[in-house]
Design an enzyme around this catalytic site. Structure first.
Site, PDB file in Angstrom:
ATOM      1  N   CYS A 166      87.037  71.211  68.401  1.00  0.00           N
ATOM      2  CA  CYS A 166      86.808  72.653  68.372  1.00  0.00           C
ATOM      3  C   CYS A 166      85.421  72.991  68.896  1.00  0.00           C
ATOM      4  CB  CYS A 166      87.004  73.205  66.961  1.00  0.00           C
ATOM      5  SG  CYS A 166      85.817  72.646  65.726  1.00  0.00           S
ATOM      6  N   CYS A 167      85.246  74.285  69.165  1.00  0.00           N
ATOM      7  CA  CYS A 167      83.990  74.813  69.679  1.00  0.00           C
ATOM      8  C   CYS A 167      83.687  74.162  71.038  1.00  0.00           C
ATOM      9  CB  CYS A 167      82.883  74.592  68.654  1.00  0.00           C
ATOM     10  SG  CYS A 167      81.360  75.491  68.984  1.00  0.00           S
ATOM     11  N   ILE A 168      82.514  73.570  71.220  1.00  0.00           N
ATOM     12  CA  ILE A 168      82.139  72.942  72.483  1.00  0.00           C
ATOM     13  C   ILE A 168      82.702  71.530  72.629  1.00  0.00           C
ATOM     14  CG2 ILE A 168      79.978  71.955  71.623  1.00  0.00           C
ATOM     15  CD1 ILE A 168      80.614  73.582  75.110  1.00  0.00           C
ATOM     16  N   ALA A 236      90.515  74.303  69.573  1.00  0.00           N
ATOM     17  CA  ALA A 236      90.332  75.656  69.044  1.00  0.00           C
ATOM     18  C   ALA A 236      88.921  76.124  69.356  1.00  0.00           C
ATOM     19  CB  ALA A 236      90.589  75.683  67.537  1.00  0.00           C
TER      20      ALA A 236
END
Length: 263
Positions: A166-168, A236
């Site tokens: 998720c995120c980066i 995500a």
């Protein structure tokens, strides 16, 4: 030799008990899940909300969790009140990650030796993924990836064991697998800073990097996680969006749910 780190390694050895979470809300058989952390704090390590959300949602599913982090110095240390580098402060990625897991963390090198014991792996985000697990934060398209992260991702993919990021962190999968895995699909949310949902996506430029690394970027919102069922990869956006903490918590939960459905 560092007695503190030697004690950590001994206390959380390969066969040591690293069951972090106890309460179960799932009737499904327990899954063994590896979680890879990159420090403690959004600007130089794991994003804490995302990391804790990952652990809480796995707990609710009754999973057995082992956390891993590189036994190495952080790229640098950031004062989170100012955003400025603390030039005289040096910290260790594993030691900082232990703050999140109440001490239960193992060196990342160990994970590479027993991938077969896990049903899935999850990488929370935070700049640590781009600074300590790769050099994406400083080198962009020319970045390297941690020498253990790439083979770990390759082994989980080859074994058809689900990978959550998720995120980066999806940038790690793009860099490690994008050129060798056909039709790999990943998301970091929006590909433009002012999203079609009317929200602010300040790190949308990472979508272009994912495409340049050979994967396909899929635009998503905070209400979904993207499932690449063919490649057993779930991603995500989390804090790639300028979102509220409860929205990030729920978005990470969607990723965890989908990862466990594939496990």
């Amino acid at each position: 030799p560092n007695p503190q780190l030697d004690m950590l390694s001994l206390r959380h050895s390969r066969r040591g008990a690293c069951r972090l979470l106890h309460r179960s809300f799932s009737s499904q058989p327990s899954k063994n899940v590896a979680v890879v952390l990159s420090g403690c704090g959004v600007y130089d390590g794991s994003e804490i909300t995302e990391a804790v959300a990952t652990l809480v949602h796995l707990s609710r599913h009754g999973c057995t969790v082992k956390a891993f982090a590189p036994l190495q110095p952080q790229m640098h240390t950031i004062d989170h009140t100012t955003g400025e580098e603390m030039k005289k402060d040096t910290r260790n990625v594993l030691v900082e990650s232990a703050r999140i897991t109440r001490g239960a963390v193992e060196p990342l090198d160990m994970l590479d030796t027993y991938v077969e014991e896990f049903d899935a792996i999850i990488f929370p985000g935070g700049f640590g993924a781009a600074k300590n697990l790769s050099t994406f934060a400083t080198m962009g398209m020319d970045c390297g990836i941690h020498p253990k992260v790439k083979p770990i991702l390759q082994k989980f993919h080859a074994a058809k064991k689900p990978i959550g990021l998720c995120c980066i962190a999806p940038v790690l999968a793009a860099k490690a697998l994008g050129k060798s895995v056909p039709n790999l699909e990943l998301t970091v949310g929006s590909d433009v800073e002012e999203g079609k949902d009317g929200r602010n996506w300040p790190h949308a430029g990472a979508a272009g990097a994912i495409s340049n690394f050979g994967a396909t970027h899929i635009v998503t919102s905070m209400d979904s996680a993207h499932v690449d069922a063919n490649n057993f990869v779930v991603t995500a956006a989390a804090y790639m969006c300028d979102a509220e903490p409860h929205e990030v918590f729920d978005n990470v939960g969607l990723m965890v749910d989908e990862v466990l459905k594939l496990a």
